[in-house]
Design a protein around this motif. Structure first.
Motif, PDB file in Angstrom:
ATOM      1  N   VAL A  29       0.834  -1.209   0.000  1.00 29.25           N
ATOM      2  CA  VAL A  29       0.000   0.000   0.000  1.00 29.25           C
ATOM      3  C   VAL A  29       0.868   1.258   0.000  1.00 29.25           C
ATOM      4  N   ARG A  30       0.226   2.360  -0.341  1.00 29.23           N
ATOM      5  CA  ARG A  30       0.787   3.673  -0.015  1.00 29.23           C
ATOM      6  C   ARG A  30      -0.025   4.193   1.150  1.00 29.23           C
ATOM      7  N   ASP A  53     -11.230  -7.693   3.293  1.00 22.16           N
ATOM      8  CA  ASP A  53     -11.305  -6.639   2.279  1.00 22.16           C
ATOM      9  C   ASP A  53     -10.517  -5.398   2.705  1.00 22.16           C
ATOM     10  N   GLN A  54     -10.489  -4.421   1.818  1.00 21.23           N
ATOM     11  CA  GLN A  54      -9.612  -3.272   2.043  1.00 21.23           C
ATOM     12  C   GLN A  54     -10.139  -2.340   3.136  1.00 21.23           C
ATOM     13  N   GLU A  55     -11.466  -2.294   3.312  1.00 17.48           N
ATOM     14  CA  GLU A  55     -12.014  -1.463   4.401  1.00 17.48           C
ATOM     15  C   GLU A  55     -11.574  -2.041   5.746  1.00 17.48           C
ATOM     16  N   GLU A  64      -3.593   4.168  -1.139  1.00 18.51           N
ATOM     17  CA  GLU A  64      -3.685   3.351  -2.358  1.00 18.51           C
ATOM     18  C   GLU A  64      -3.302   1.906  -2.025  1.00 18.51           C
ATOM     19  N   VAL A  65      -4.091   0.967  -2.510  1.00 19.04           N
ATOM     20  CA  VAL A  65      -3.735  -0.451  -2.337  1.00 19.04           C
ATOM     21  C   VAL A  65      -3.213  -0.955  -3.682  1.00 19.04           C
ATOM     22  N   LEU A  66      -1.952  -1.372  -3.692  1.00 16.82           N
ATOM     23  CA  LEU A  66      -1.330  -1.798  -4.954  1.00 16.82           C
ATOM     24  C   LEU A  66      -1.493  -3.298  -5.191  1.00 16.82           C
ATOM     25  N   TRP A  67      -1.552  -4.033  -4.097  1.00  9.56           N
ATOM     26  CA  TRP A  67      -1.679  -5.498  -4.191  1.00  9.56           C
ATOM     27  C   TRP A  67      -2.252  -5.978  -2.872  1.00  9.56           C
ATOM     28  N   HIS A  68      -3.088  -7.005  -2.924  1.00 10.56           N
ATOM     29  CA  HIS A  68      -3.797  -7.404  -1.714  1.00 10.56           C
ATOM     30  C   HIS A  68      -4.094  -8.900  -1.782  1.00 10.56           C
ATOM     31  N   SER A  69      -3.868  -9.599  -0.672  1.00  8.80           N
ATOM     32  CA  SER A  69      -4.124 -11.038  -0.687  1.00  8.80           C
ATOM     33  C   SER A  69      -4.452 -11.511   0.731  1.00  8.80           C
ATOM     34  N   VAL A  70      -5.193 -12.591   0.827  1.00  7.55           N
ATOM     35  CA  VAL A  70      -5.469 -13.192   2.143  1.00  7.55           C
ATOM     36  C   VAL A  70      -4.730 -14.520   2.220  1.00  7.55           C
TER      37      VAL A  70
END
Ligand SMILES: Cc1cc2nc3c(=O)[nH]c(=O)nc-3n(C[C@H](O)[C@H](O)[C@H](O)COP(=O)(O)OP(=O)(O)OC[C@H]3O[C@@H](n4cnc5c(N)ncnc54)[C@H](O)[C@@H]3O)c2cc1C
Length: 484
Positions: A185-186, A231-233, A252-258
């Motif tokens: 993230v930023r 999730d991002q929230e 900013e979310v650049l990449w996201h995974s669980v």
């Protein structure tokens, strides 16, 4: 049908390391990946000294150490209260230890540098190509193309298609309740100069924020437990709650995974001409920073063996040593990371008073992580006095040992000649002291007072060499890349 010496399924760090090692030996190799193109997040962040030594040999250590950084500071908090700060000054580079520190570099960047190196060596990842069938050395891709490969390597990650097609059990456990969100993230509200921040909290889980040097990007990890949404929230909310910093904002979310907690090992690392390496062969907790490093070492262990068999320098039975050497390492790593994970779960419930204890524990872990390297037991490739990585050093001539080791060949250092050795297989250098045999992966294979045991070692190793198929096909470009 296209024919190739090696087909690698998966262009993560494991597959790419192997592709570089084979390409520099002139082995005809294809590497395919199901992703549409490069991507993936920070994930594996720590490159350990042994991985850096492998990268030195493969010609990309300078690029990696320039791009990466040595993390010097971690701040631990219990909720909003600072428990302690762990400052870790980098260990000095010495003549015997050119890579004494763990280098922090996001995995996507490590993969990018590996792809660059592969391109320099004449190779290229074929993206958008999914392996759907493997029968012996015959591989089918999703678009229907069939490839005949002398050897196939499944480096296709924890959910490995190759492993499933081989019907190799992936033994262990998955804990659906132990989950974490991992994001690149930023953000605003944290100073990168403060280093890594970790928030441990009894009732609200764990959060970690780690700055990626010179990029403005952070890797954020938050534990989730069984019920929270990934999730991002939720990520934003958990970060503020656990840090107690209301001004901490993800912009900013650049990449996201669980991620789910998995501890599993393949019951076999080889079935006939097909090998499993990296996460395809073993998965575990991220604690200890083992995953990517172990995959790199799997590839580095397998690369010279496959290359030398294909080049006709060693018999095929040498390949049996891959599973014999790497499976015990993987088992030990599974146990270690499991233990660290349980420790972490306990520390979540630590009281502020436990700070000094935690600090000692983390400092010790960091020291262990720096020195972390497997030792190979005695076997056909490890004789008396062998099994440890050979240190670097310089000779009276000024030559550096790591430079002499560079390339896919054995190195003999000793006070005299050892007659009858194949110069494509072994490079001999006159040095005082005992005879020492160093394998192409930098491991000491043998020490001896006289040349006899050295000769015997290579006689045993090379007996009944196989026919070099690639040579018959005229596709080998040449032997060692060592320039002396
Ligand atoms: C939060 C987190 C932190 C971590 N931290 C560290 C760390 O600090 N240090 C460390 O060493 N490790 C760390 N790891 C682990 C590390 O990310 C993995 O161990 C590493 O990615 C394994 O590399 P690999 O090449 O074996 O597999 P992967 O990186 O999973 O690559 C497999 C590749 O195969 C491709 N593929 C899959 N199926 C097919 C198919 N059928 N056909 C063709 N291609 C296919 C995929 O697209 C992928 O590119 C961490 C992991 C996580 C989740």
């Amino acid at each position: 049908m296209d024919a190739v010496d090696v087909l690698i399924a998966g262009a993560g760090p494991t597959g790419l390391t192997l592709a570089c090692d084979l390409a520099r030996q002139g082995v005809a190799c294809r590497i395919v990946d199901q992703s549409a193109g490069p991507g993936g997040g920070g994930r594996g962040f720590s490159l350990k000294p042994r991985s850096l030594a492998a990268f030195d040999d493969l010609g990309l250590a300078a690029a990696v150490t320039t791009a990466g950084s040595v993390e010097r500071r971690t701040r631990f908090h219990q909720g909003t209260r600072r428990l302690f700060q762990l400052d870790t000054p980098p260990a000095p580079v010495t003549g015997t230890e050119p890579y004494p520190n763990v280098v922090a570099l996001p995995q996507w960047r490590t993969e990018e540098l590996l792809r660059d190196r592969l391109a320099e060596l004449g190779g290229k990842v074929e993206f958008g190509r999914r392996v759907t069938g493997v029968a012996g050395g015959e591989v089918t891709l999703a678009d229907g193309e069939r490839v005949r490969a002398r050897f196939v390597v499944g480096a296709d990650g924890g959910r490995s298609t190759v492993r499933r097609l081989l019907d190799v059990p992936f033994t262990g456990r998955t804990d659906q309740d132990t989950r974490a969100m991992i994001s690149d993230v930023r953000l605003t509200g944290l100073d990168p100069a403060g280093g890594v921040s970790m928030w441990l909290s009894a009732d609200r889980g764990v959060a970690v924020a780690r700055p990626v040097a010179d990029t403005g990007v952070w890797q954020v990890v938050t534990s989730l437990g069984p019920h929270l949404a990934g999730d991002q929230e939720t990520l934003q909310r958990l970060l503020v709650e656990r840090s107690g910093l209301p001004g901490l904002r993800i912009t900013e979310v650049l990449w996201h995974s669980v991620w789910r907690y998995n501890v599993r090992i393949a019951e076999r690392f080889r079935v006939g001409p097909v090998f499993l390496a990296g996460d395809a062969a073993h998965v575990h907790s991220p604690f200890g920073g083992h995953g990517m490093n172990t995959g790199i070492q799997d590839a580095y262990n397998l690369g010279w063996k496959l290359g030398m068999v294909i080049r006709g320098l060693l018999p095929e039975r040498v390949l049996e040593s891959y599973e014999a050497e790497r499976m015990p390492v993987a088992r030990a790593i599974l146990a270690d990371s499991d233990q660290r994970m349980s420790g972490m779960m306990r520390w979540r419930f630590a009281r502020p008073l436990a700070g000094p204890l935690l600090k000692r524990g983390f400092a010790r872990q960091q020291r262990v992580t720096r020195r972390d390297h497997p030792v190979y037991p005695a076997g056909p490739l490890i004789g008396d006095g062998g099994g440890q990585p050979a240190p670097d050093g310089s000779l009276p001539t000024g030559a550096r040992l790591f430079d002499l080791f560079r390339g896919s060949h054995f190195t003999v250092l000793g006070p005299g000649a050892v007659p009858g050795l194949d110069p494509d297989l072994v490079h001999v250098h006159r040095v005082g002291g005992d005879f020492r045999v160093v394998r192409p992966d930098g491991y000491l294979a043998l020490t001896a007072r006289t040349p006899g045991p050295v000769r015997d070692y290579f006689d045993r190793l090379t007996v009944a060499r196989s026919v070099p198929v690639s040579l018959l096909q005229g596709r080998i470009r040449g032997g060692s890349t060592l320039a002396e």
